[in-house]
Design an enzyme around this catalytic site. Structure first.
Site, PDB file in Angstrom:
ATOM      1  CB  CYS A 173      -1.118  -0.059   1.233  1.00 29.35           C
ATOM      2  SG  CYS A 173      -2.031  -1.401   1.178  1.00 29.35           S
ATOM      3  CG  ASP A 174      -0.164   4.280  -2.720  1.00 31.24           C
ATOM      4  OD1 ASP A 174      -1.021   4.567  -1.895  1.00 31.24           O
ATOM      5  OD2 ASP A 174      -0.472   4.106  -3.973  1.00 31.24           O
TER       6      ASP A 174
END
Lengths: 143, 143, 143, 143
Positions: B20-21
């Site tokens: 995830c970012d």
């Protein structure tokens, strides 16, 4: 001038060891990171920091990605990623990318094409809803 | 039967934190790893181990990847990746993928589409030269 | 001179978007890639290409990694990775690393420490068996 | 009971192609993702969702990571990651990890140790400031 294609911007990366796979070449997912890097460097070059945009609550999310892999790139190769804005809509951007090998095995090589891509981004807010591109981007035509 | 589309195969993954970012969603490059995982599980389900193929000197390299991102997936979501063989040529394969969210925030959800893709592979040897798909793959029609 | 510590070598990286996580900082695994990059740049600076070593069948595998994370690094920060050879045995190397933030939010900052590490490598052949470090590395004292 | 070591929890992963490197083994940074995955599964097993914690503004950041790599893991190997809580302070946690190969080349193998690690986490808020571990974690002794 509206309608005129944006100029190419060039970013260099060297292929990292951890970006390569057991075939001894850059894994195809590594290019995705390089395209992202290249378009943020294009933006920076045109005067906009993507980090600043995000701090201001403006997100650019990838909605479509089309990549053609033309030839492998090896560990430690130096690549040039050529990027240009291909289309800018009210809330969308599309870039073109060409990745070329310019150094391999410590020697300069002639820019063999390793991949080319078209990637579309949609502008949205922190809530995930679409929103118009900010004026500074539209002014610069440079995302 | 030749010409008949292959059936869908389903693989589950849970979105990892490191996938995830800062937008708080799965980074678009994470899907590329999931597609790869899904097609090797499809192959395994049809009786072929991609690891064995590589040991025998048969490589499948991605030549074209087209991904449409439809909605975000969050950290810890459970995803189903539906995969099917779309085309098999003499030395090429093309798969279709659909990624759906089936659990989010600890609750079952109805299979919202997060991404869909078409990915082409070319069969080649250790020397990088094209070669025909091995007989076992063509027999199984299942890569 | 034997016993004398090797000098620090400095490599710069800019934190990529895909290297950051939902906490909005560089994920701790991203540093592992930077350390690897930094020691290969140190080697290159001392006259040895790790890519050439691998082509010659000499592998350097990580056997021990100790990392202390001191403060977060953000997306788009520019980092300096300071690296030096800390110990060289017959078939082993150990490096020290310090990672400092030198630019953040587009402004120069004073080199805040974000992480420090010690990483050991063992030299082995393609068969995975230990082997002595090659003469060029021992001569350069620079891996 | 306070002071008593927590029990081991076991998580399985299969080594992904993109997690391997040109040495044809799992890259050492891949383990870092698996450790993270394993401790969140341990937490889930003890009744706490790390995703929920983050939504509530409680972050667990890695402050120290010590990993010893004992033997390589190959693409497609099935690994067991054994994880247990080693220490819980007011605002800190420390886990122990052992990673064992349980399937390789399609055959069951006897649990060869590939890596072991100790990783410390600090509890902090969205502002990055330290804060006490939430009661549910302390009650479960299970992070």
């Amino acid at each position: 001038m509206p309608g005129e294609p944006d100029q190419w911007h060039t970013t260099r990366v060297r292929v990292r060891y951890c970006e390569c796979d057991p075939m001894n070449v850059a894994h195809h997912s590594s290019y995705v990171a390089w395209f992202e890097l290249a378009r943020t460097e294009l933006m920076r070059n045109r005067g906009t920091s993507y980090a600043d945009l995000e701090r201001a609550g403006v997100l650019l999310m990838v909605t479509h990605m089309d990549v053609r892999y033309r030839s492998p790139a090896a560990y430690d190769d130096v690549l040039e990623i050529h990027t240009r804005l291909d289309h800018m809509g009210k809330a969308r951007l599309r870039h073109r990318y060409e990745v070329r090998v310019v150094e391999s095995g410590g020697e300069a090589v002639g820019g063999r094409l390793t991949a080319e891509a078209t990637i579309e981004l949609a502008c949205c807010g922190r809530d995930g809803r679409p929103r118009p591109l900010p004026g500074e981007l539209r002014a610069a035509r440079g995302v």
